[in-house]
Design an enzyme around this catalytic site. Structure first.
Site, PDB file in Angstrom:
ATOM      1  N   GLU A 196      20.082   1.146 -10.244  1.00 50.13           N
ATOM      2  CA  GLU A 196      20.665  -0.106 -10.746  1.00 50.13           C
ATOM      3  C   GLU A 196      21.477  -0.816  -9.660  1.00 50.13           C
ATOM      4  O   GLU A 196      22.673  -1.047  -9.777  1.00 50.13           O
ATOM      5  CB  GLU A 196      21.518   0.159 -11.993  1.00 50.13           C
ATOM      6  CG  GLU A 196      20.669   0.609 -13.176  1.00 50.13           C
ATOM      7  CD  GLU A 196      21.432   0.737 -14.487  1.00 50.13           C
ATOM      8  OE1 GLU A 196      20.812   0.588 -15.548  1.00 50.13           O
ATOM      9  OE2 GLU A 196      22.654   0.994 -14.465  1.00 50.13           O
ATOM     10  N   GLU A 383      14.415   3.826 -17.387  1.00 57.51           N
ATOM     11  CA  GLU A 383      15.463   4.070 -18.378  1.00 57.51           C
ATOM     12  C   GLU A 383      15.226   3.159 -19.573  1.00 57.51           C
ATOM     13  O   GLU A 383      14.952   1.976 -19.404  1.00 57.51           O
ATOM     14  CB  GLU A 383      16.870   3.799 -17.822  1.00 57.51           C
ATOM     15  CG  GLU A 383      17.359   4.779 -16.791  1.00 57.51           C
ATOM     16  CD  GLU A 383      18.805   4.507 -16.364  1.00 57.51           C
ATOM     17  OE1 GLU A 383      19.585   3.987 -17.210  1.00 57.51           O
ATOM     18  OE2 GLU A 383      19.143   4.813 -15.215  1.00 57.51           O
TER      19      GLU A 383
END
Length: 487
Positions: A196, A383
């Site tokens: 991320e 995810e």
């Protein structure tokens, strides 16, 4: 069939939320070893020592004073120190993943376990630990999908170098990458550089004491250069390596048809897409450069940085998808709810989880279409998941139908994106395939896994593993290659 026969079904974790053993086997301290637990009402706190030796705390989003050192208080509970103890339960857990039928397992390597100070000092015992993990996964035919750096940095680099503000950290990271690429050649072929990357902004994540915007972007430039160098190094060491990037993708819809709201949504979306632009297209987008000019942000570059970034582009885009949001030109007219690392605007057309995260399966299909149309490289959903409070019944069962419904709807959406929209999707690894510590709040009660771990928010419990109802459901989904989603 919507999904190819080699589609990578699996699950995802992170070392700092799952592995534990925080000083076992020669591991050094990580920045996330100095962050406390929390909850919806109590933020997670960084503990540190000032120059004067005082022990203080700030929230994880705040800056640390110049010269402050990360500190682990022996009287304080830190969830990462044990997490859910993969370090001692890895064989048992991998057997459970194999029972579910996993084709891959996404995990991260702890930089501080292999290089305790983050520099060129290597801990052989740490390397051997991951050898055992990869050998066990390969025994079951499970492909490791390795995030090289997931939300932390060795504390020594944060304390002594100011983390990613120091250009020397680029070379230390590349040394770390070269070490693992060489060591695990033939055992690991799927990699991602930074988790991320669009959310990396604080001391716990990148080790910087001043997280003002100019400083963050200087550190971010170093991260981009490091990622590009790692990609080039990984391909040179093993041409079979597939090396991707990873971004948190949160699509934003205009709150209304007012062109001002439409433009607000465009700005929100291209802000996060700019991180993908650099790593996939190989250059900073024009709108970001204009922003730097307006705000007098000057990125210090070394000769050849732009060429490195252009050459070291990734093979695929890994991304997290949990929720969507909405954008408006008038923030006083909307309500804000919880979200992944950020507050999000409440969408009246969507429901939310108990933590305020919008549940939007169609948003996943929208995201897949947008990303594939824009970049035309393979995508990997690394995810996706639903945090909830699970209740253990008197017979030990856990009937998490809410989680099954969430995954049913999201897998159906990604199936449509592949089958109807032609998206090239490599795989799907739901977040927290086994219960682990929440990154946002540090809680255990916010559970994501198909596998229950007996542990509470204060660190009490047996750490025993048990199968939830969703465990058996996901096993059936994998066995049918996504065709049987019935409950």
């Amino acid at each position: 069939m919507a999904f190819s026969k080699d589609f990578l079904w699996g699950g995802a974790t992170a070392a700092n939320q799952y592995e534990g053993g925080y000083l076992s086997g020669g591991k050094g301290l990580s920045t996330l070893d100095a962050i406390t637990g929390g909850n919806q009402d109590q933020p997670r706190m960084i503990t540190f020592k000032t120059k004067e030796g005082k022990i203080e705390r700030v929230t994880r989003e705040q800056s640390l004073p110049e010269g402050a050192l990360g500190y682990v208080d022996p009287e304080q509970y830190y969830p990462s120190h044990v997490a859910t103890d993969f370090y001692h339960h890895w064989k048992e857990d991998i057997a459970l993943f194999a029972e579910m039928g996993y084709k891959c397992f996404r995990m991260s390597i702890s930089w501080a376990r292999i290089c305790p100070k983050g520099n060129e000092e290597i801990n052989e015992e740490g390397l051997a630990f991951y050898d055992r993990i990869f050998d066990e996964l390969n025994k079951y035919g499970i492909e490791p999908v390795v995030t090289i750096n997931h939300f932390d940095i060795p504390m020594y680099l944060a304390d002594e170098y100011d983390g990613w503000m120091d250009r020397r950290v680029v070379d230390y990271f590349v040394f770390f990458c070269e070490t693992v690429f060489n060591r695990y050649k033939g055992k690991v072929k799927y990699w991602m550089t930074f988790n991320e990357i669009n959310f990396l902004r604080s001391w716990t994540q990148i080790g910087i004491h001043d997280n003002s915007k100019p400083k963050r972007w200087q550190a971010m430039h170093h991260l981009f250069v490091a990622s590009a160098k790692a990609v080039l190094k990984g391909h040179a060491i093993d041409p079979e390596n597939k090396i991707g990037m990873m971004v948190a993708y949160i699509p934003s819809y205009p709150m209304t048809a007012d062109p001002k709201d439409v433009f607000a949504a465009l700005q929100f979306n291209r802000d996060q897409e700019s991180f993908i632009d650099v790593q996939v297209k190989g250059y900073y987008p024009a709108h970001r450069i204009k922003e730097f000019e307006r705000e007098n942000i000057v990125i210090e570059k070394q000769t050849g940085d732009d060429e490195l970034i252009a050459k070291g582009t990734v093979d695929y885009i890994g991304f997290s998808y949990y929720m969507s949001t909405a954008s408006t030109a008038d923030p006083d007219k909307v309500k804000y709810v919880g979200g992944n690392q950020m507050p999000a605007v409440k969408n009246p057309y969507l429901t939310e989880s108990d933590w305020g995260w919008a549940v939007d399966p169609l948003g996943l299909r929208i995201s897949l279409c947008k990303l594939y149309d824009r970049y035309n490289v393979p995508l990997f959903i690394v995810e996706n998941g639903f945090g909830a409070v699970d209740v253990v019944e008197s017979d030990g069962s856990i009937d998490d139908d809410y989680r099954i419904q969430y995954f049913h709807d999201h897998i159906k959406a990604m199936k449509d994106a592949v089958e109807l929209d032609g998206v090239d999707l490599m795989g799907y690894t739901p977040w927290g395939c086994i219960d682990l510590v929440s990154a946002g709040t540090g809680e255990m009660k916010k559970r994501y896994g198909f596998i229950y771990v007996d542990l509470d928010d204060e660190g009490n419990g047996t750490l025993d593993r048990s199968r939830k109802k969703s465990f058996h459901w996901y096993k059936k989904v994998i066995a049918s290659n996504g065709e049987d989603l019935s409950n």
